[in-house]
Design a protein around this motif. Structure first.
Motif, PDB file in Angstrom:
ATOM      1  N   ASN A  22     -39.101 -14.805-120.510  1.00 19.48           N
ATOM      2  CA  ASN A  22     -37.891 -15.634-120.568  1.00 19.48           C
ATOM      3  C   ASN A  22     -37.604 -16.350-119.251  1.00 19.48           C
ATOM      4  N   GLY A  23     -38.640 -16.899-118.644  1.00 26.28           N
ATOM      5  CA  GLY A  23     -38.456 -17.667-117.425  1.00 26.28           C
ATOM      6  C   GLY A  23     -38.274 -16.847-116.167  1.00 26.28           C
ATOM      7  N   VAL A  24     -38.439 -15.532-116.273  1.00 27.34           N
ATOM      8  CA  VAL A  24     -38.285 -14.644-115.118  1.00 27.34           C
ATOM      9  C   VAL A  24     -39.629 -14.001-114.801  1.00 27.34           C
ATOM     10  N   ILE A  25     -40.025 -14.069-113.531  1.00 28.46           N
ATOM     11  CA  ILE A  25     -41.281 -13.468-113.078  1.00 28.46           C
ATOM     12  C   ILE A  25     -40.958 -12.147-112.399  1.00 28.46           C
ATOM     13  N   ARG A  26     -41.582 -11.071-112.864  1.00 27.93           N
ATOM     14  CA  ARG A  26     -41.346  -9.749-112.283  1.00 27.93           C
ATOM     15  C   ARG A  26     -42.636  -9.198-111.689  1.00 27.93           C
ATOM     16  N   LEU A  27     -42.487  -8.567-110.537  1.00 28.91           N
ATOM     17  CA  LEU A  27     -43.603  -7.876-109.895  1.00 28.91           C
ATOM     18  C   LEU A  27     -43.154  -6.457-109.600  1.00 28.91           C
ATOM     19  N   SER A  28     -43.903  -5.479-110.108  1.00 31.86           N
ATOM     20  CA  SER A  28     -43.552  -4.068-109.923  1.00 31.86           C
ATOM     21  C   SER A  28     -44.731  -3.336-109.304  1.00 31.86           C
ATOM     22  N   LEU A  29     -44.464  -2.613-108.211  1.00 29.60           N
ATOM     23  CA  LEU A  29     -45.516  -1.910-107.483  1.00 29.60           C
ATOM     24  C   LEU A  29     -45.023  -0.552-106.997  1.00 29.60           C
ATOM     25  N   LYS A  30     -45.973   0.322-106.691  1.00 29.20           N
ATOM     26  CA  LYS A  30     -45.635   1.611-106.101  1.00 29.20           C
ATOM     27  C   LYS A  30     -45.442   1.493-104.589  1.00 29.20           C
ATOM     28  N   ALA A  87     -51.105 -14.534-106.903  1.00 29.02           N
ATOM     29  CA  ALA A  87     -51.280 -14.801-108.331  1.00 29.02           C
ATOM     30  C   ALA A  87     -52.160 -13.731-108.968  1.00 29.02           C
ATOM     31  N   GLY A  88     -53.203 -13.306-108.250  1.00 32.26           N
ATOM     32  CA  GLY A  88     -54.046 -12.228-108.755  1.00 32.26           C
ATOM     33  C   GLY A  88     -53.279 -10.925-108.890  1.00 32.26           C
ATOM     34  N   LEU A  89     -52.398 -10.663-107.927  1.00 30.84           N
ATOM     35  CA  LEU A  89     -51.577  -9.454-107.996  1.00 30.84           C
ATOM     36  C   LEU A  89     -50.619  -9.521-109.183  1.00 30.84           C
ATOM     37  N   LEU A  90     -50.026 -10.694-109.412  1.00 27.89           N
ATOM     38  CA  LEU A  90     -49.135 -10.872-110.564  1.00 27.89           C
ATOM     39  C   LEU A  90     -49.902 -10.763-111.879  1.00 27.89           C
ATOM     40  N   ALA A  91     -51.164 -11.207-111.866  1.00 31.55           N
ATOM     41  CA  ALA A  91     -51.978 -11.101-113.081  1.00 31.55           C
ATOM     42  C   ALA A  91     -52.152  -9.647-113.493  1.00 31.55           C
ATOM     43  N   GLY A  92     -52.176  -8.756-112.500  1.00 37.58           N
ATOM     44  CA  GLY A  92     -52.351  -7.344-112.810  1.00 37.58           C
ATOM     45  C   GLY A  92     -51.057  -6.577-112.960  1.00 37.58           C
ATOM     46  N   ASP A  93     -50.130  -6.753-112.023  1.00 37.40           N
ATOM     47  CA  ASP A  93     -48.911  -5.932-111.994  1.00 37.40           C
ATOM     48  C   ASP A  93     -47.633  -6.729-112.199  1.00 37.40           C
ATOM     49  N   GLY A  94     -47.739  -7.935-112.698  1.00 35.00           N
ATOM     50  CA  GLY A  94     -46.547  -8.745-112.935  1.00 35.00           C
ATOM     51  C   GLY A  94     -46.424  -9.134-114.392  1.00 35.00           C
ATOM     52  N   ASN A  95     -45.325  -9.789-114.720  1.00 35.51           N
ATOM     53  CA  ASN A  95     -45.157 -10.332-116.064  1.00 35.51           C
ATOM     54  C   ASN A  95     -44.204 -11.517-116.018  1.00 35.51           C
ATOM     55  N   VAL A  96     -44.275 -12.335-117.057  1.00 33.99           N
ATOM     56  CA  VAL A  96     -43.409 -13.505-117.191  1.00 33.99           C
ATOM     57  C   VAL A  96     -42.682 -13.384-118.520  1.00 33.99           C
ATOM     58  N   MET A 116     -41.056   3.482-107.794  1.00 35.70           N
ATOM     59  CA  MET A 116     -41.509   2.129-108.071  1.00 35.70           C
ATOM     60  C   MET A 116     -40.552   1.135-107.424  1.00 35.70           C
ATOM     61  N   TYR A 117     -41.100  -0.028-107.069  1.00 35.80           N
ATOM     62  CA  TYR A 117     -40.307  -1.092-106.468  1.00 35.80           C
ATOM     63  C   TYR A 117     -40.571  -2.380-107.239  1.00 35.80           C
ATOM     64  N   SER A 118     -39.509  -3.143-107.479  1.00 36.58           N
ATOM     65  CA  SER A 118     -39.653  -4.313-108.333  1.00 36.58           C
ATOM     66  C   SER A 118     -38.746  -5.444-107.868  1.00 36.58           C
ATOM     67  N   VAL A 119     -39.229  -6.682-108.045  1.00 34.67           N
ATOM     68  CA  VAL A 119     -38.405  -7.867-107.821  1.00 34.67           C
ATOM     69  C   VAL A 119     -38.478  -8.729-109.075  1.00 34.67           C
ATOM     70  N   ALA A 120     -37.383  -9.414-109.379  1.00 34.85           N
ATOM     71  CA  ALA A 120     -37.314 -10.314-110.533  1.00 34.85           C
ATOM     72  C   ALA A 120     -36.844 -11.674-110.040  1.00 34.85           C
ATOM     73  N   ILE A 121     -37.646 -12.699-110.288  1.00 32.71           N
ATOM     74  CA  ILE A 121     -37.380 -14.028-109.741  1.00 32.71           C
ATOM     75  C   ILE A 121     -37.296 -15.045-110.872  1.00 32.71           C
ATOM     76  N   SER A 122     -36.191 -15.770-110.919  1.00 33.02           N
ATOM     77  CA  SER A 122     -36.002 -16.816-111.921  1.00 33.02           C
ATOM     78  C   SER A 122     -36.370 -18.161-111.307  1.00 33.02           C
ATOM     79  N   SER A 123     -37.441 -18.767-111.804  1.00 27.24           N
ATOM     80  CA  SER A 123     -37.873 -20.067-111.285  1.00 27.24           C
ATOM     81  C   SER A 123     -38.704 -20.779-112.342  1.00 27.24           C
ATOM     82  N   SER A 124     -38.170 -21.852-112.885  1.00 26.67           N
ATOM     83  CA  SER A 124     -38.918 -22.613-113.888  1.00 26.67           C
ATOM     84  C   SER A 124     -40.168 -23.237-113.281  1.00 26.67           C
ATOM     85  N   GLN A 125     -40.104 -23.588-111.974  1.00 26.60           N
ATOM     86  CA  GLN A 125     -41.287 -24.151-111.317  1.00 26.60           C
ATOM     87  C   GLN A 125     -42.397 -23.110-111.216  1.00 26.60           C
ATOM     88  N   TRP A 126     -42.035 -21.870-110.920  1.00 24.59           N
ATOM     89  CA  TRP A 126     -43.047 -20.812-110.864  1.00 24.59           C
ATOM     90  C   TRP A 126     -43.706 -20.634-112.229  1.00 24.59           C
TER      91      TRP A 126
END
Length: 303
Positions: A137-145, A126-135, A174-184
């Protein structure tokens, strides 16, 4: 606007055809659908819309399939009917559980319960997402080098999707994942990881050692360890003012007797820094928390 919306909803509830509602109120068809999507379709409208026996059979089948767990996409394919038509038949069912389609329509599976109950591991991520992620339209993305951390995130969350590779605007891979999860989306709120967090992020209310795990993730995302002109170690974390003040409060307990301030950068972000032995102590204290970590930010010669 509220008066017209009320009139549209009343006409809909009476079973007035959409074309007639448009004539009476001057409202666009798309707006009518949006304003009435939570209302059940009146039985009187079945006669007014003059469905054929085949269409009525398909409508009942669509409602039954959706109620039994089939997604909108699957119902459309199974009945060989367009998605907009199927949605018109079942929109009152969709409105009762608006998050269901977000999860059913996704292509890849993930552990939807991963962030439900805060622990050391998910607090770090969660701390990593707070810095390098975003939310968005219901999609959580994490992008890192760093591919190593992205692969670790995939493994721990059981995400079966692909990793996107692309070139950063300033160069580098850069490497990125996009996850669709309303629970997340819902569960990440307890970590204050929400849409448009860049300038509003506030620290989460976590007990020790979860707060340190979150800070460790935030450091891996928006922190660094450098050396000043005197050769002393400099530990730094960047973020909103509230976040940096929270980091300062933690540092006061972990490495007391420091006089570091929260500094403002030109772009209105803030920094909190520790220098010398206190920087090393902070690094070692966070390293002791058993979580993943970005290897290049944790030099073995110091630890």
């Amino acid at each position: 606007m509220d008066k017209r919306k009320t009139e549209v909803r009343e006409l809909w509830a009476e079973g007035i055809p959409v074309k007639e509602i448009i004539k009476r109120t001057g409202t666009l068809r798309q707006t009518i659908w949006r304003w009435t999507r939570d209302l059940p379709e009146p039985e009187t409208r079945v006669k007014l819309t003059r469905r054929t026996p085949k269409q009525e059979t398909q409508r009942e089948a669509a409602r039954a399939l959706y109620s039994n767990g089939s997604s909108l996409d699957k119902v459309s394919v199974q009945l060989d009917v367009s998605k907009p038509t199927v949605y018109g038949w079942i929109k009152d069912l969709v409105a009762k559980n608006p998050n269901r389609e977000n999860n059913q329509g996704r292509r890849y599976k993930v552990n939807d319960e991963f962030f439900k109950d805060p622990n050391v591991i998910n607090s770090y991520w969660a701390g990593l997402l707070a810095g390098d992620g975003n939310v968005i339209n219901g999609v959580i993305r994490l992008s890192l080098k760093d591919r190593e951390l992205i692969d670790g995130f995939k493994a721990v969350t059981k995400f079966a999707g692909k990793v996107r590779e692309y070139k950063a605007p300033r160069g580098g891979q850069m490497y990125s994942v996009a996850i669709s999860s309303s629970q997340w989306v819902k569960n990440l709120q307890q970590f204050n990881v929400v849409p448009n967090k860049s300038h509003t992020l506030s620290p989460p209310d976590l007990e020790h050692p979860l707060n340190l795990a979150y800070l460790k993730g935030l450091y891996d995302a928006d922190g660094c360890l450098t050396h000043n002109t005197k050769g002393l170690s400099v530990w730094k974390v960047s973020g909103t003012r509230m976040t940096c003040e929270w980091v300062r409060d933690i540092a006061t307990k972990l490495v007391p007797e420091h006089h570091a301030n929260v500094n403002v950068n030109r772009n209105t972000t803030h920094d909190f820094t520790l220098v010398g032995s206190r920087a090393v102590k902070m690094l070692k204290a966070l390293h002791a928390i058993k979580t993943p970590e970005l290897s290049r930010k944790w030099p073995t010669e110091i630890l």
